[in-house]
Design an enzyme around this catalytic site. Structure first.
Site, PDB file in Angstrom:
ATOM      1  N   THR A 146      -7.611   2.446   4.503  1.00 44.57           N
ATOM      2  CA  THR A 146      -6.341   2.449   3.766  1.00 44.57           C
ATOM      3  C   THR A 146      -6.183   1.088   3.088  1.00 44.57           C
ATOM      4  OG1 THR A 146      -5.197   1.936   5.848  1.00 44.57           O
ATOM      5  CG2 THR A 146      -5.176   4.225   5.115  1.00 44.57           C
ATOM      6  N   LYS A 173     -11.117   1.994  11.281  1.00 46.14           N
ATOM      7  CA  LYS A 173     -10.303   1.461  10.197  1.00 46.14           C
ATOM      8  C   LYS A 173      -9.071   0.825  10.802  1.00 46.14           C
ATOM      9  CE  LYS A 173      -6.944   2.870   8.547  1.00 46.14           C
ATOM     10  NZ  LYS A 173      -5.460   2.578   8.771  1.00 46.14           N
ATOM     11  N   THR A 184      -2.337   0.437  14.520  1.00 49.31           N
ATOM     12  CA  THR A 184      -2.676   1.337  13.410  1.00 49.31           C
ATOM     13  C   THR A 184      -4.112   1.229  13.160  1.00 49.31           C
ATOM     14  OG1 THR A 184      -0.690   1.263  12.223  1.00 49.31           O
ATOM     15  CG2 THR A 184      -2.477   1.944  11.022  1.00 49.31           C
ATOM     16  N   GLU A 263      -4.032  -7.498   6.986  1.00 46.99           N
ATOM     17  CA  GLU A 263      -3.492  -7.504   5.623  1.00 46.99           C
ATOM     18  C   GLU A 263      -3.100  -8.919   5.193  1.00 46.99           C
ATOM     19  OE1 GLU A 263      -1.779  -2.943   5.767  1.00 46.99           O
ATOM     20  OE2 GLU A 263      -0.440  -4.625   6.195  1.00 46.99           O
ATOM     21  N   ASN A 387       2.795  -4.840   1.961  1.00 46.14           N
ATOM     22  CA  ASN A 387       3.713  -3.951   2.661  1.00 46.14           C
ATOM     23  C   ASN A 387       5.025  -3.714   1.927  1.00 46.14           C
ATOM     24  OD1 ASN A 387       2.537  -3.101   5.418  1.00 46.14           O
ATOM     25  ND2 ASN A 387       1.961  -5.260   5.194  1.00 46.14           N
ATOM     26  N   THR A 392       3.356   2.915  -2.833  1.00 45.25           N
ATOM     27  CA  THR A 392       2.880   3.076  -4.201  1.00 45.25           C
ATOM     28  C   THR A 392       1.432   2.674  -4.327  1.00 45.25           C
ATOM     29  OG1 THR A 392       3.657   0.847  -4.776  1.00 45.25           O
ATOM     30  CG2 THR A 392       5.157   2.682  -5.159  1.00 45.25           C
TER      31      THR A 392
END
Length: 392
Positions: A146, A173, A184, A263, A387, A392
């Site tokens: 992702t 992942k 996650t 991230e 985030n 989108t």
């Protein structure tokens, strides 16, 4: 005696396993977004899932199946199928009902946006693109990503003293919503070891504690966290000690890769807590450090602000005292049992450590012999950017 050798092949390294990734139009730019893992024969399956009480439909669907064997896992990205109620489970049944007849008790795993129904038509059409004779582990690992910036795979060959051997391979992942307590992250592990389901579950549960449950990116626990371990027993070989060691290496590697790919992260930090009252209290301290926003932002700024570390240790709830605490950045000691070592020279050395991509922060509590290691990363502007517009 046994020998562990790292090999290529990911989830296809084990005999009798196949995998591939395809584009079903869930992601833009024709990127791969669906993957499968297929075994020539039915597999025993062990699994561990999120502790989030709002667990996603694929997890509830799996748990409803009870005791079963399977030879197929279907994975989609971009849509989590979480908070979708009974309809989310029904959607899974609809998708799986369209799979070929040689697939037995298929399971599904999803990752992506929460609160949106599965785009069933796209997923059903995507599954028709699967070629069950393909061994394309790289494509499969890419398809489940992702916000990941790189795919995560590893495999080992385990050679036993009697000349027999077996394999363990995995892909995973995860880059955000990573928090100690299963995060996650999706992880799929295949093996041709001749191991029982009960034994697999026991070893998986044990190794989770010091690998995936020791990792944190942002302190948020997802609805979809899943680790699946499948064995088709095709090798006919097994050794419990060798299996556990290889599995731990694989899971630890993947956990660290997830944190490294956090991230917007620029640093992978290992928190080594020792001499705590017991292992449980050491774990409390290590996870408090890996989750602390003040510590994470100091890491991002490459500021050796050891006071934030000391404060987090003291606030963790574990037994601690400034007269017994020692703090080091790698081998640079900045505080030891009430004595300050943070002069201009030591600050410069500690700052150099913090410029590294990977380093360790050591906290010796000086109380007893409890110990735990956690993995974390920094937190900066890029995390907010990713985030703020995730949907989108």
């Amino acid at each position: 005696m046994y020998k562990l050798t790292k090999i290529e092949g990911g989830v296809c390294a084990s005999d009798g396993f196949y995998a591939d990734g395809v584009s079903a139009g869930l992601k833009s730019n024709n990127a791969k977004d669906m993957a499968f893992i297929y075994s020539e024969v039915e597999c025993e399956i062990a699994a561990t899932f999120t502790t989030n009480k709002m667990c996603a439909a694929p997890i509830r669907h799996f748990k409803q199946k009870g005791d079963f064997k399977t030879n197929f896992v279907l994975i989609n990205s971009k849509n989590a199928n979480a908070m979708t109620g009974k309809a989310g489970i029904s959607d899974i049944d609809d998708v799986l009902s369209t799979l070929p007849k040689n697939i037995s008790n298929a399971v599904m795993s999803s990752t992506g946006v929460i609160g949106v129904r599965l785009p069933k038509e796209k997923i059903i059409a995507g599954a028709k693109l699967f070629d069950l004779t393909k061994r394309e582990p790289n494509a499969a690992a890419e398809a489940i990503m992702t916000t990941d910036t790189f795919s995560k795979q590893i495999a080992y060959k385990i050679e036993l003293e009697d000349g027999s051997s077996f394999h363990i391979g995995a892909m995973a992942k995860g880059a955000g919503m990573i928090n100690p307590a299963m995060a996650t992250m999706l992880c799929f592990i295949t093996t041709d070891a001749d191991v029982s389901k009960a034994e697999m579950q026991k070893i998986l549960d044990k190794n989770i504690l010091t690998t995936f449950n020791a990792a944190s990116v942002d302190g948020d626990t997802s609805t979809n966290d899943t680790v699946m371990l499948l064995s088709n027993a095709k090798s006919g070989a097994y050794d419990a000690t060798a299996f556990s060691e290889a599995l731990h290496k694989i899971m630890r590697f993947l956990a660290r890769q997830m944190v490294k790919d956090g991230e917007g992260a620029t640093k992978l930090v290992t928190y080594e807590v020792s001499s705590a009252k017991d292992d449980t209290e050491a774990e409390i301290v290590a996870k408090a450090l890996s989750n602390s926003l003040l510590v994470k932002t100091a890491l991002y700024g490459e500021d050796p602000n050891w006071g934030r570390i000391a404060s987090t240790v003291g606030a963790s709830g574990a037994e601690a005292d400034e007269e017994s605490l020692t703090i080091s950045f790698n081998d640079v000691c900045v505080y030891k049992k009430g004595e300050l070592f943070f002069d201009a020279e030591m600050e410069k050395k500690a700052s150099e450590v913090m410029k590294l991509d990977e380093f360790s922060i050591y906290c010796d509590l000086g109380i007893a012999d409890g110990a735990f290691t956690a993995f974390g990363c920094d937190l900066g502007h890029k995390y907010v950017e990713i985030n703020a517009d995730y949907r989108t």
